[in-house]
Enzyme design. Structure first.
Site, PDB file in Angstrom:
ATOM      1  N   PHE A  52      11.094  42.315  29.473  1.00 58.43           N
ATOM      2  CA  PHE A  52      10.588  42.885  28.231  1.00 58.43           C
ATOM      3  C   PHE A  52       9.508  43.902  28.567  1.00 58.43           C
ATOM      4  CE2 PHE A  52      11.806  38.448  27.720  1.00 58.43           C
ATOM      5  CZ  PHE A  52      12.820  38.556  26.778  1.00 58.43           C
TER       6      PHE A  52
ATOM      7  N   GLY B 240       2.835  35.642  33.111  1.00 61.30           N
ATOM      8  CA  GLY B 240       4.139  35.921  32.493  1.00 61.30           C
ATOM      9  C   GLY B 240       5.033  36.685  33.459  1.00 61.30           C
TER      10      GLY B 240
ATOM     11  N   SER C 121      -0.505  28.436  32.817  1.00 57.50           N
ATOM     12  CA  SER C 121      -1.549  29.415  33.107  1.00 57.50           C
ATOM     13  C   SER C 121      -2.971  28.876  32.958  1.00 57.50           C
ATOM     14  CB  SER C 121      -1.330  30.629  32.195  1.00 57.50           C
ATOM     15  OG  SER C 121      -2.441  31.448  32.204  1.00 57.50           O
TER      16      SER C 121
ATOM     17  N   ASP D 115       2.183  44.062  24.730  1.00 56.66           N
ATOM     18  CA  ASP D 115       2.562  43.792  23.335  1.00 56.66           C
ATOM     19  C   ASP D 115       1.397  43.953  22.370  1.00 56.66           C
ATOM     20  OD1 ASP D 115       5.352  43.085  23.960  1.00 56.66           O
ATOM     21  OD2 ASP D 115       4.432  41.402  25.003  1.00 56.66           O
TER      22      ASP D 115
ATOM     23  N   HIS E  23       2.764  34.216  23.695  1.00 58.18           N
ATOM     24  CA  HIS E  23       2.263  35.215  22.745  1.00 58.18           C
ATOM     25  C   HIS E  23       1.662  34.606  21.488  1.00 58.18           C
ATOM     26  CE1 HIS E  23       3.878  37.899  25.597  1.00 58.18           C
ATOM     27  NE2 HIS E  23       3.998  38.950  24.816  1.00 58.18           N
TER      28      HIS E  23
HETATM   29  N1  SAH Z   1       6.221  40.206  32.082  1.00 54.96           N
HETATM   30  C1  SAH Z   1       7.617  39.854  31.855  1.00 54.96           C
HETATM   31  C2  SAH Z   1       7.857  39.161  30.527  1.00 54.96           C
HETATM   32  C3  SAH Z   1       7.105  37.875  30.341  1.00 54.96           C
HETATM   33  S1  SAH Z   1       7.803  36.868  29.055  1.00 54.96           S
HETATM   34  C4  SAH Z   1       8.495  41.081  32.014  1.00 54.96           C
HETATM   35  O1  SAH Z   1       8.041  42.101  32.553  1.00 54.96           O
HETATM   36  O2  SAH Z   1       9.646  41.061  31.610  1.00 54.96           O
HETATM   37  C5  SAH Z   1       6.612  35.599  28.928  1.00 54.96           C
HETATM   38  C6  SAH Z   1       6.625  34.596  30.062  1.00 54.96           C
HETATM   39  O3  SAH Z   1       5.449  33.810  29.905  1.00 54.96           O
HETATM   40  C7  SAH Z   1       7.784  33.607  30.072  1.00 54.96           C
HETATM   41  O4  SAH Z   1       8.489  33.698  31.279  1.00 54.96           O
HETATM   42  C8  SAH Z   1       7.145  32.218  29.907  1.00 54.96           C
HETATM   43  O5  SAH Z   1       7.730  31.212  30.711  1.00 54.96           O
HETATM   44  C9  SAH Z   1       5.718  32.490  30.319  1.00 54.96           C
HETATM   45  N2  SAH Z   1       4.720  31.605  29.699  1.00 54.96           N
HETATM   46  C10 SAH Z   1       4.532  31.362  28.376  1.00 54.96           C
HETATM   47  N3  SAH Z   1       3.490  30.535  28.184  1.00 54.96           N
HETATM   48  C11 SAH Z   1       3.007  30.241  29.419  1.00 54.96           C
HETATM   49  C12 SAH Z   1       1.932  29.414  29.892  1.00 54.96           C
HETATM   50  N4  SAH Z   1       1.138  28.746  29.049  1.00 54.96           N
HETATM   51  N5  SAH Z   1       1.715  29.325  31.228  1.00 54.96           N
HETATM   52  C13 SAH Z   1       2.522  29.996  32.104  1.00 54.96           C
HETATM   53  N6  SAH Z   1       3.544  30.798  31.710  1.00 54.96           N
HETATM   54  C14 SAH Z   1       3.784  30.911  30.391  1.00 54.96           C
HETATM   55 MG    MG Z   2       5.482  41.378  26.807  1.00 59.90          MG
END
Ligand code: SAH
Ligand code: MG
Length: 227
Positions: free
Chosen positions: A34, A60, A139, A187, A161
């Site tokens: 994304f 992410g 995270s 975003d 998000h």
């Molecule tokens: N940066 C990526 C898109 C990230 S999508 C790109 O370039 O395409 C969001 C990601 O955040 C997902 O893979 C999800 O597993 C991760 N995520 C969501 N909440 C999280 C958390 N609390 N701790 C670690 N990872 C998390």
């Molecule tokens: Mg994003």
């Protein structure tokens, strides 16, 4: 750089001398994810500048799209490296039945989304195993064990998000950024018609603290620099 800049510990942002390696760029563009090409190019340039100051962290990782741009920026600079944090089980909206579910990322045996093999395959294909290190887990828990003298050159926030998630990432990771280092949010949509508001709200709250210099909004990438 002027005296004042030196005194504040700021360094000028160095632009990469070369555009991104074509094979790494093509892999990044082909990776599931994304991120627009414009956002990716900006991340490459930011990581090139920031990795001179200290290690970079992204929250992410997903399938490695942003990690390829960031990691390639680190590799081009040749100093510090990228740590990519993700539990690799997908965000709420990526679960079965939700809007961004991708059946190819579902591990039926494990009964859950698992993006980790896809992430690693992309890092390996780009030859970035020595520049991008995954940290697999939640995270906020991982951030808690990093200390302020980690002196991060850059943090890129693109994990969960929800308001809770973005706030936890901001609180947990931004405190580790060295003066002159970058804090970027993905975003960022000032207009609610364009997307969810949580990242934008946290971004605005960060700006309001006065601890960050606003460097701009580029596509959906919001960029701050630590004073
Ligand atoms: N940066 C990526 C898109 C990230 S999508 C790109 O370039 O395409 C969001 C990601 O955040 C997902 O893979 C999800 O597993 C991760 N995520 C969501 N909440 C999280 C958390 N609390 N701790 C670690 N990872 C998390
Ligand atoms: Mg994003």
């Amino acid at each position: 750089m002027g005296l004042i800049g030196m005194w504040r510990g700021r360094r000028p942002a160095a632009k990469p001398p070369l555009p991104m390696r074509l094979d790494a760029r093509n892999l990044a563009l082909a990776a599931k994810g994304f991120l627009s090409e414009e956002d990716g190019t900006r991340l490459y340039e930011l990581a090139y500048a920031a990795s001179e100051l200290g290690p970079c962290v992204e929250i992410g990782g997903y399938c490695g799209k942003s990690a390829l741009f960031l990691g390639e920026g680190c590799r081009a600079r040749g100093r510090h490296r990228l740590f990519s944090v993700d539990h690799h089980n997908g965000s709420e909206e990526q679960q079965p039945g939700e809007e961004y579910f991708d059946a190819e990322l579902y591990n039926a045996a494990g009964g859950r989304v698992d993006t980790f093999p896809h992430f690693m395959a992309n890092i390996r294909k780009a030859g970035l195993e020595e520049w991008v290190f995954p940290i697999v887990g939640r995270s906020s828990l991982i951030a808690a064990d990093w200390s302020r003298d980690s002196n991060l050159g850059m943090v890129f926030i693109d994990g969960g998000h929800s308001k809770e998630s973005v706030e936890a990432d901001y609180r947990g990771w931004s405190r580790l950024i060295v003066p002159g280092g970058w804090l970027c949010f993905h975003d960022i949509y000032p207009n609610p018609a364009d997307g969810g508001q949580a990242p934008y709200e946290v971004f605005e709250a960060a700006r309001a603290t006065g601890r960050w210099r606003f460097e701009g909004l580029f596509g959906s990438l919001g960029v701050l620099r630590r004073r």
